[in-house]
Design a protein around this motif. Structure first.
Motif, PDB file in Angstrom:
ATOM      1  N   TYR A   1     -52.821  20.498  51.075  1.00 17.93           N
ATOM      2  CA  TYR A   1     -52.167  19.474  51.828  1.00 17.93           C
ATOM      3  C   TYR A   1     -52.551  19.426  53.376  1.00 17.93           C
TER       4      TYR A   1
ATOM      5  N   GLY B   1     -48.352  15.789  54.812  1.00 16.24           N
ATOM      6  CA  GLY B   1     -48.921  15.008  53.600  1.00 16.24           C
ATOM      7  C   GLY B   1     -48.512  15.608  52.241  1.00 16.24           C
ATOM      8  N   GLN B   2     -48.746  15.127  51.300  1.00 15.10           N
ATOM      9  CA  GLN B   2     -48.700  15.713  49.844  1.00 15.10           C
ATOM     10  C   GLN B   2     -50.064  16.626  49.418  1.00 15.10           C
ATOM     11  N   ILE B   3     -49.824  17.406  48.355  1.00 16.75           N
ATOM     12  CA  ILE B   3     -50.763  18.150  47.921  1.00 16.75           C
ATOM     13  C   ILE B   3     -51.846  17.364  47.070  1.00 16.75           C
TER      14      ILE B   3
ATOM     15  N   TRP C   1     -55.571  11.630  50.724  1.00 22.65           N
ATOM     16  CA  TRP C   1     -54.312  11.881  51.120  1.00 22.65           C
ATOM     17  C   TRP C   1     -53.681  10.478  51.355  1.00 22.65           C
TER      18      TRP C   1
END
Length: 235
Positions: free
Chosen positions: A51, A73-75, A89
């Motif tokens: 991430y 952000g997200q994984i 991402w």
């Protein structure tokens, strides 16, 4: 006699005439820098399930007028598409700065994190770049580097304890002071897309150059077609 750019307003209140003059063109006391885009993807061959975290670093004469100064952000997992493995991402960026002095021009700092074999959160790399000075759309490729232990004993200790070398402050990546004593290794890069808008730079006597041409980032399919065409020409 009022000039062409002035508007004369007259009013009468309690028998007293009040006259005010408002100029239609006021001198700018600062310039603006607006950046809108996204941290699109990264390519780190040795890691997966990562991430991204970002932060903007700027000088003392700068201030954030609007937008987010930092975010996370997200994984993301790798996507294998024939031309390499990407971590996607599409983390949005939207921020506006104001200043009177270009010294300390804002920089975008990116930090990438992931999990080790024991599920511990460790840093996988840092990247840094100045925001473009010319208006338009820009594609930026940030080299990613990660701090390294200064000795083999510290490397073994870091692996056992899960405390790998990392910068305590994310803004340290954007500064030169103290960086000469750090040991780092490069591994991959991060792709960032930014749309830059500036305002009142010329009014304050600064020149940012010609606006960037609107060029689209080539897709992976287009890259493979270009590579195949090049192979046919060489053969």
């Amino acid at each position: 006699m009022a000039s062409i750019g002035d508007v004369a307003l007259s009013a009468t209140a309690n028998g007293t005439a009040v006259t005010s003059s408002v100029s239609s063109r006021q001198a700018a006391d600062c310039f603006l820098l607006m950046a809108v885009g996204q941290i699109e993807s990264a390519e780190l061959p040795d890691h997966d399930n990562l991430y991204c975290r970002y932060s903007f670093v700027y000088g003392q004469d700068w201030a954030v007028a609007a937008g987010l100064e930092e975010g996370i952000g997200q994984i993301a997992q790798k996507r294998v598409d024939g031309s390499g493995s990407l971590l996607v991402w599409n983390l949005p960026l939207d921020i506006s700065f104001k200043s009177t002095n270009p010294f300390g021009w804002p920089q975008l700092v990116v930090a990438i994190y992931g999990l080790d074999l024991f599920g511990r959160d460790v840093v996988r790399g840092y990247g840094c770049v100045h925001l473009p000075m010319t208006p338009g759309r820009h594609w930026l490729k940030l080299p990613v580097f990660v701090p390294q232990p200064s000795s083999r004993i510290q490397a073994i200790s870091s692996w056992l304890t899960g405390r790998y070398p990392e910068f305590i402050e994310l803004g340290f990546v954007a500064r030169s002071r103290g960086r000469e004593v750090t040991q780092v290794s490069t591994q991959g890069h991060v792709t960032v897309m930014l749309n830059i808008v500036t305002k009142d730079l010329k009014t304050l006597g600064y020149s940012a150059g010609q606006p960037a041409l609107p060029v689209d980032m080539p897709t992976m399919a287009q890259s493979r077609v270009s590579a195949a065409a090049g192979e046919k020409k060489t053969s």
